[in-house]
Scaffold this motif. Sequence first.
Motif, PDB file in Angstrom:
ATOM      1  N   SER A 151     -34.972 -33.034 -58.360  1.00 47.13           N
ATOM      2  CA  SER A 151     -33.549 -33.079 -58.712  1.00 47.13           C
ATOM      3  C   SER A 151     -33.111 -31.891 -59.558  1.00 47.13           C
ATOM      4  O   SER A 151     -31.919 -31.558 -59.587  1.00 47.13           O
ATOM      5  CB  SER A 151     -33.251 -34.382 -59.459  1.00 47.13           C
ATOM      6  N   SER A 152     -34.038 -31.247 -60.272  1.00 49.10           N
ATOM      7  CA  SER A 152     -33.625 -30.176 -61.185  1.00 49.10           C
ATOM      8  C   SER A 152     -34.353 -28.851 -60.968  1.00 49.10           C
ATOM      9  O   SER A 152     -33.891 -27.821 -61.463  1.00 49.10           O
ATOM     10  CB  SER A 152     -33.822 -30.621 -62.650  1.00 49.10           C
ATOM     11  N   ILE A 153     -35.459 -28.854 -60.232  1.00 45.71           N
ATOM     12  CA  ILE A 153     -36.230 -27.617 -60.150  1.00 45.71           C
ATOM     13  C   ILE A 153     -35.479 -26.528 -59.385  1.00 45.71           C
ATOM     14  O   ILE A 153     -35.626 -25.337 -59.670  1.00 45.71           O
ATOM     15  CB  ILE A 153     -37.620 -27.873 -59.514  1.00 45.71           C
ATOM     16  N   GLY A 154     -34.634 -26.914 -58.424  1.00 44.24           N
ATOM     17  CA  GLY A 154     -33.854 -25.926 -57.688  1.00 44.24           C
ATOM     18  C   GLY A 154     -32.899 -25.175 -58.589  1.00 44.24           C
ATOM     19  O   GLY A 154     -32.793 -23.938 -58.519  1.00 44.24           O
ATOM     20  N   ASP A 155     -32.181 -25.892 -59.462  1.00 45.49           N
ATOM     21  CA  ASP A 155     -31.233 -25.258 -60.377  1.00 45.49           C
ATOM     22  C   ASP A 155     -31.952 -24.333 -61.355  1.00 45.49           C
ATOM     23  O   ASP A 155     -31.464 -23.233 -61.662  1.00 45.49           O
ATOM     24  CB  ASP A 155     -30.452 -26.324 -61.161  1.00 45.49           C
TER      25      ASP A 155
END
Length: 402
Positions: free
Chosen positions: A190-194
């Motif tokens: 959920s957050s590693i892409g950002d």
Amino acid sequence: MDPLEGETTSASVEYEPVSVKDVLVEMKDTAELLIDLSYSAVLHRSEELATEVLRLEERMDVLELRARMSLLMAARKPADAEQLAPVLGIVGAADGISDAAGDIAKIVLEDMGLPEAMRAALPEAAGTLVRGVVDPNSPYTGRTLKDIDLESETGVRAIALRRGTDWLLNPGPNTRVEADDVALLRGPDSSIGDVYETLTGESYEAPTVEAPDIDDLERAVDTIIHMKDFSELAVDLAYSSVLFDSEELAEEVRNLEVEVDAMQSRFEAWTLRAAADASDPVVLRGLIQLGNSTERISDSAIEISEGVLRDIDVHPVVQLAVQESDEIITRVVVDPDSDLDDTAVTAGVPDADSMMSVIAIRRPGEGWLLVADADAELRGGDVLISKGTRTAAADFRELATA
């Protein structure tokens, strides 16, 4: 083309006084990172990640030579040799894990092929790990990890940085992120892409996997995923057996290694059966290499715990090294009525405000429960073997205390 072409791959190594403890810490951290990197390289079909594996494997070879030189210099009498022999076994085990990881990376670099059924199963087994180069204009550039507060804010952790040919395997709060650093990040989908996009200035593309194309491989794939989980658990328990000088834990390592051997036998049988139905059996080459390499990791775990199994006093330098490594292993007792009492554990993750992962539970009167792929509920009096960062370990102890 050689992925390391243009780099020195066989630099001479001469004896120099080094801290054996520090070398063992780096070897342990490197071995654990190599397992993560190699499986992630397969998942992403990433030549960049696979090449980082080979760079680390080369670094491990140098560490092994330095450790062996220092240990030979330290043995002056028979009693020294007896205590240091298991340390040599631990050094060899870390190098064995490194070699196995290198062979997994070569599945990608040599384009051996891997059926989509395997890649479809890897995301859950390997977790999300990405490699990115720090952009000079990134908001993170020039700041310390403490200042960025990445893990607390996003759940994403910088597990290693490479600056040229130098590796920072244990980036702490005061580690500064510099432009052009190669960063290895692990965290939730959920957050590693950002985080990746903020760090690199590039868009993040999650790995896409097509539907499995060979139905008969399902059992083989399930088996190898269990082999991976059991092999990693065996390594964790082996280091725990050394840290706590526990023959019980060392016996569990032996039991796991036997189980992995049996799994490999079943895996080979299923793979051979699947080859008869595959339109191109050559695509199974990578799967076979993955199975063989995974089994070798469990063999290395036995080498780590060999001294404990043979009732040889563990040299204090090894216990210090295990305590001071990147992801530390802790032993805590759950107090009745503490925050962990009656807490559910699913696949090693406790339902509590903690980043620690429970490896095993010893319940008085019932023995050991391995929780890699089992659910459990913690009770007062349980002895927990857990793994995580130092900060997480301190918080976990508080949760276990009434």
